[in-house]
Scaffold this motif. Structure first.
Motif, mmCIF file in Angstrom:
data_model
loop_
_atom_site.group_PDB
_atom_site.id
_atom_site.type_symbol
_atom_site.label_atom_id
_atom_site.label_comp_id
_atom_site.label_asym_id
_atom_site.label_seq_id
_atom_site.Cartn_x
_atom_site.Cartn_y
_atom_site.Cartn_z
ATOM 1 N N THR B 247 -13.782 27.331 15.349
ATOM 2 C CA THR B 247 -12.734 27.451 14.340
ATOM 3 C C THR B 247 -11.373 27.576 14.998
ATOM 4 O O THR B 247 -11.231 28.275 16.006
ATOM 5 N N GLY B 248 -10.380 26.932 14.416
ATOM 6 C CA GLY B 248 -9.011 26.977 14.945
ATOM 7 C C GLY B 248 -8.585 25.619 15.452
ATOM 8 O O GLY B 248 -9.067 25.145 16.466
ATOM 9 N N PRO B 291 -7.127 28.917 19.949
ATOM 10 C CA PRO B 291 -8.005 28.957 18.773
ATOM 11 C C PRO B 291 -8.983 30.140 18.794
ATOM 12 O O PRO B 291 -9.306 30.693 17.742
ATOM 13 N N GLU B 295 -9.129 33.074 14.701
ATOM 14 C CA GLU B 295 -10.131 33.081 13.636
ATOM 15 C C GLU B 295 -9.874 34.268 12.689
ATOM 16 O O GLU B 295 -9.610 35.388 13.133
ATOM 17 N N ASP B 296 -9.960 33.982 11.390
ATOM 18 C CA ASP B 296 -9.759 34.995 10.342
ATOM 19 C C ASP B 296 -8.317 35.481 10.232
ATOM 20 O O ASP B 296 -8.062 36.479 9.552
ATOM 21 N N SER B 321 -3.850 27.328 14.245
ATOM 22 C CA SER B 321 -4.136 28.120 13.052
ATOM 23 C C SER B 321 -5.616 28.004 12.694
ATOM 24 O O SER B 321 -6.310 27.092 13.150
ATOM 25 N N ASP B 322 -6.090 28.964 11.897
ATOM 26 C CA ASP B 322 -7.481 28.928 11.420
ATOM 27 C C ASP B 322 -7.581 27.823 10.371
ATOM 28 O O ASP B 322 -7.022 27.949 9.280
#
Lengths: 348, 348
Positions: B247-248, B291, B295-296, B321-322
């Motif tokens: 993620t990211g 990244p 996350e979150d 960014s996420d």
């Protein structure tokens, strides 16, 4: 093996040193004798090369006596300490570190691009940075045919460029991607204060930062490209990023040529016929270069060649190559081969 | 919960749907009732949200009766089938797919950039592509203050953008990086003929190819940026690359402003004071966005801001960014919040 050159390899136990030995054998480089040199710790170990046993010796000034060609890949400080010792004893040094690359008395050579510069050598020849080599291989034919005015590159660089310890760090972290305490201690720069995970991450830092906010790796790409291509005025900027890939650097390159009406097909044709380059560019068949598939391959792979939507002189392309081969070991040996072809390294 | 809106979530069991539910609760979005809609297969399952049990219903036209706001994130074909059914029943649709983004009757909105466009809505509002959203958040303040004439972006996109199956594929392949038969079947594009490994690789294809050699993902970044920023003539080009990150999304962005003598410090100051942006840019402390660490997190992180060495109006920056939050779920909810603020979604 009664004829041929005495070849020394400094850093024979490292990732690039090993590849140099492999490629010397594979390409039947005319060596009569190999001197495998390394740190005191490795001295005494035995290594088999092409059926012969060689004992690793400590890299000392005296070890270069009688050496014709010495490949250095043991870090910049070893090169600074020993390269001149080797050349003063008659060896031609091919240095794979950044120690002498920007020295005006040292040719910086990618044979496909500037073999002619070898004639200016004074005992030391520098092998460029890995990410630079693969890019100039693709840029040079474009410059020759259409001119070149601008380059913007963003890299996706493999961890093997940071050595065996970085490969081990990626492999260990990858076995448990959900581990939230991966305890990194090598990347991005071993000697720097902070270390970051590489598995499941990308790190926009390779080498340390300069005062202008660019890293030294980015400086290398920009300055070395200008020197190799003899284009001191070239407009070039680089962003260098480490990605969780073991081997194979990828580059997203934007460039502007100096002529109108150049087509993508002409560029593909030109690069297909350029030394050392393989064009992999059939989007309709999902064909494009990827690092996973370039390991142990000699060529520079180019794909995703597209015309910029706004600038009629602008093009985009994607360049991938094995950073340990064309980016390092192979290019060094090609320099030695060119020294023989050009009559600089005398026949023995 | 007697007051507030009836909110439907189509694709409630998917990666983005789950994040939408989380964020609705976290941000205390004023919902009176939630309708969790999904395919027939998921209907009947129960899900706990904020202490209440909800039963997942099948997404049918009738399910939208009485709904005030409907978030769609179940793929383009579901949006094409059901978005107009929902809006004809009085719901305002916020669609997270590419189905309507370039429709001239559908506003494409990032609230920090073009909240005003919401007033042109006719029942459907589109949430832009993830990689577009984070970039325009950083570009808009620059355009407002210094003008913007050119953008070249290369992306480093996470696999979660391709759904849960792609995350599983990366995780499974990562456990054995040396496995030479990883049997990929999701990436780069599930429905395409060829699939490539993502662990230890980067893939320069996201979505399918257009005839100009650019992928649809690249088209999205170029076309959506022009639409959101109301700059149909902007010179913009994108190269979109999938990297082995869960993620990211990261982006290496080159841009040219329309004013001389803009400094890096001015840009940092401007972005630090811009909505939704956090500047992480202290190279001397090895501080830059990555990244692994976003996350979150809700914000768009910007770093590595540098002046181009050759073009006095050129700058480079690194945006992370996420992709599931600002790139998807969070932006969708911010659109709904803006609809309330702007009085478009009437108080109930």
């Amino acid at each position: 093996m009664s004829e041929g050159y005495t070849v020394a390899i400094v850093g024979a136990t490292g990732a690039v040193g090993q590849k140099i030995i492999e490629k010397l054998v594979e390409r039947s480089f005319p060596f009569r004798n190999l001197k495998l040199l390394a740190s005191k710790n490795s001295a005494g170990k035995q290594v088999e090369v092409n059926g012969f046993l060689y004992t690793i010796e400590e890299a000392t000034p005296e070890a270069f006596q009688g050496v014709d060609v010495a490949f250095f890949s043991a870090g910049g400080s070893i090169s600074k300490e020993l390269a001149k010792e080797a050349s003063s004893r008659g060896a031609i040094v091919i240095d794979n570190t950044s120690a002498f690359r920007m020295d005006k008395d040292v040719p910086l050579v990618v044979p496909e691009v500037n073999k002619h510069a070898l004639h200016e050598q004074k005992g030391i020849i520098a092998n460029p940075n890995c990410s630079t080599i693969q890019m100039v291989c693709a840029l040079e034919p474009i410059k020759q045919h259409y001119g070149l005015t601008k380059v913007i590159v963003s890299t996706y660089q493999a961890v093997s460029g940071a050595g065996v310890a970085a490969i081990n760090e990626l492999t260990a972290q990858s076995t448990n991607m959900k581990e939230k305490n991966p305890n990194p201690h090598i990347l991005p720069v071993k000697s720097s204060e902070k270390h970051y995970p590489i598995a499941g991450n990308v790190i926009p830092q390779i080498d340390i930062f300069g005062e202008d906010g660019f890293t030294f790796e980015e400086h290398k790409m920009m300055n070395e490209t200008k020197k190799i291509m003899s284009m001191p005025e070239l407009s070039i900027a680089a962003t260098c990023v480490r990605v969780p890939v073991v081997t194979g650097h990828s580059e997203s390159v934007y460039l502007e040529v100096d002529r109108e009406n150049v087509s993508v097909d002409e560029l593909k044709e030109l690069l297909s016929n350029s030394a050392g380059i393989t064009v992999q560019d059939k989007p309709e068949q999902q064909q494009y270069p990827m690092p996973y598939f370039v390991e142990d391959k000699d060529e520079v792979f180019v794909g995703r060649i597209r015309k910029d939507p706004s600038n009629s002189k602008g093009f985009h392309m994607w360049i991938v190559s094995d950073n340990l081969l064309k980016g390092a070991a192979l290019n060094s040996i090609q320099i030695a081969e060119a020294l023989i072809e050009e009559g600089i390294l005398k026949e023995v």
